[in-house]
Design a protein around this motif. Structure first.
Motif, PDB file in Angstrom:
ATOM      1  N   UNK A  38       0.835  -1.204   0.000  1.00  0.00           N
ATOM      2  CA  UNK A  38       0.000   0.000   0.000  1.00  0.00           C
ATOM      3  C   UNK A  38       0.872   1.257   0.000  1.00  0.00           C
ATOM      4  N   UNK A  39       0.613   2.155  -0.954  1.00  0.00           N
ATOM      5  CA  UNK A  39       1.404   3.382  -1.106  1.00  0.00           C
ATOM      6  C   UNK A  39       1.407   4.203   0.179  1.00  0.00           C
ATOM      7  N   UNK A  40       0.212   4.450   0.733  1.00  0.00           N
ATOM      8  CA  UNK A  40       0.090   5.272   1.932  1.00  0.00           C
ATOM      9  C   UNK A  40       0.846   4.706   3.123  1.00  0.00           C
ATOM     10  N   UNK A  41       0.773   3.384   3.279  1.00  0.00           N
ATOM     11  CA  UNK A  41       1.470   2.727   4.388  1.00  0.00           C
ATOM     12  C   UNK A  41       2.978   2.889   4.240  1.00  0.00           C
ATOM     13  N   UNK A  42       3.489   2.669   3.029  1.00  0.00           N
ATOM     14  CA  UNK A  42       4.937   2.820   2.799  1.00  0.00           C
ATOM     15  C   UNK A  42       5.370   4.269   2.989  1.00  0.00           C
ATOM     16  N   UNK A  43       4.540   5.207   2.548  1.00  0.00           N
ATOM     17  CA  UNK A  43       4.877   6.629   2.720  1.00  0.00           C
ATOM     18  C   UNK A  43       4.980   6.973   4.203  1.00  0.00           C
ATOM     19  N   UNK A  44       3.999   6.521   4.991  1.00  0.00           N
ATOM     20  CA  UNK A  44       4.013   6.810   6.429  1.00  0.00           C
ATOM     21  C   UNK A  44       5.260   6.253   7.098  1.00  0.00           C
ATOM     22  N   UNK A  45       5.692   5.074   6.643  1.00  0.00           N
ATOM     23  CA  UNK A  45       6.811   4.393   7.276  1.00  0.00           C
ATOM     24  C   UNK A  45       8.177   4.912   6.815  1.00  0.00           C
ATOM     25  N   UNK A  46       8.296   5.288   5.530  1.00  0.00           N
ATOM     26  CA  UNK A  46       9.612   5.558   4.948  1.00  0.00           C
ATOM     27  C   UNK A  46       9.859   6.988   4.483  1.00  0.00           C
ATOM     28  N   UNK A  47       8.808   7.737   4.128  1.00  0.00           N
ATOM     29  CA  UNK A  47       9.018   9.046   3.506  1.00  0.00           C
ATOM     30  C   UNK A  47       9.611  10.057   4.481  1.00  0.00           C
ATOM     31  N   UNK A  48      10.567  10.847   3.982  1.00  0.00           N
ATOM     32  CA  UNK A  48      11.216  11.888   4.775  1.00  0.00           C
ATOM     33  C   UNK A  48      10.450  13.212   4.715  1.00  0.00           C
ATOM     34  N   UNK A  49       9.423  13.284   3.888  1.00  0.00           N
ATOM     35  CA  UNK A  49       8.654  14.513   3.725  1.00  0.00           C
ATOM     36  C   UNK A  49       7.596  14.617   4.821  1.00  0.00           C
ATOM     37  N   UNK A  50       7.240  15.852   5.190  1.00  0.00           N
ATOM     38  CA  UNK A  50       6.181  16.068   6.184  1.00  0.00           C
ATOM     39  C   UNK A  50       4.853  15.466   5.719  1.00  0.00           C
ATOM     40  N   UNK A  51       4.688  15.290   4.405  1.00  0.00           N
ATOM     41  CA  UNK A  51       3.457  14.704   3.863  1.00  0.00           C
ATOM     42  C   UNK A  51       3.312  13.230   4.245  1.00  0.00           C
ATOM     43  N   UNK A  52       4.347  12.628   4.801  1.00  0.00           N
ATOM     44  CA  UNK A  52       4.289  11.211   5.196  1.00  0.00           C
ATOM     45  C   UNK A  52       3.092  10.945   6.114  1.00  0.00           C
ATOM     46  N   UNK A  53       2.797  11.908   6.997  1.00  0.00           N
ATOM     47  CA  UNK A  53       1.676  11.750   7.939  1.00  0.00           C
ATOM     48  C   UNK A  53       0.354  11.532   7.207  1.00  0.00           C
ATOM     49  N   UNK A  54       0.226  12.116   6.010  1.00  0.00           N
ATOM     50  CA  UNK A  54      -0.992  11.941   5.206  1.00  0.00           C
ATOM     51  C   UNK A  54      -0.812  10.838   4.158  1.00  0.00           C
ATOM     52  N   UNK A  55       0.105   9.930   4.390  1.00  0.00           N
ATOM     53  CA  UNK A  55       0.340   8.853   3.426  1.00  0.00           C
ATOM     54  C   UNK A  55       0.990   9.360   2.148  1.00  0.00           C
ATOM     55  N   UNK A  56       1.724  10.470   2.271  1.00  0.00           N
ATOM     56  CA  UNK A  56       2.431  11.030   1.113  1.00  0.00           C
ATOM     57  C   UNK A  56       1.599  11.996   0.292  1.00  0.00           C
ATOM     58  N   UNK A  57       0.359  12.239   0.719  1.00  0.00           N
ATOM     59  CA  UNK A  57      -0.555  13.086  -0.060  1.00  0.00           C
ATOM     60  C   UNK A  57      -0.112  14.546  -0.031  1.00  0.00           C
ATOM     61  N   UNK A  58       0.079  15.128  -1.207  1.00  0.00           N
ATOM     62  CA  UNK A  58       0.499  16.527  -1.329  1.00  0.00           C
ATOM     63  C   UNK A  58      -0.675  17.458  -1.627  1.00  0.00           C
TER      64      UNK A  58
END
Length: 92
Positions: free
Chosen positions: A29-49
């Protein structure tokens, strides 16, 4: 002016981005991976910009969001921030 919405995962290395892209290809799942790995503040929203227009993001990012197919994960895309996996959710 065109508008688009996208989500992304930002990591430090190309190899890390490629590993995550492989996990996405295998059904992760994209959102799950974003929350776990992304360095951007958007990680909290599953990478949503959210929604934005051309020129609000760096050029390499805009080139993907406004020119490449939607609902496809593109990358790794290198910017001054690191390496992104980018998925355009919609574009008008």
């Amino acid at each position: 002016m065109p508008r688009a919405a996208a989500r992304h995962i930002l990591v430090k290395t190309k190899s890390e981005a490629e590993k995550l892209k492989q996990q996405l290809a295998n059904g992760a799942d994209f959102g799950t991976l974003a929350k776990k790995h992304s360095l951007c503040a958007s990680a909290k929203q599953g990478g949503d910009l959210g929604e934005f227009s051309p020129g609000q993001m760096v050029k390499a990012f805009d080139n993907v969001v406004f020119k490449k197919p939607v609902l496809t994960v593109h990358g790794p895309i290198k910017t001054q921030f690191g390496f992104h996996l980018i998925e355009t959710i919609y574009r008008d």
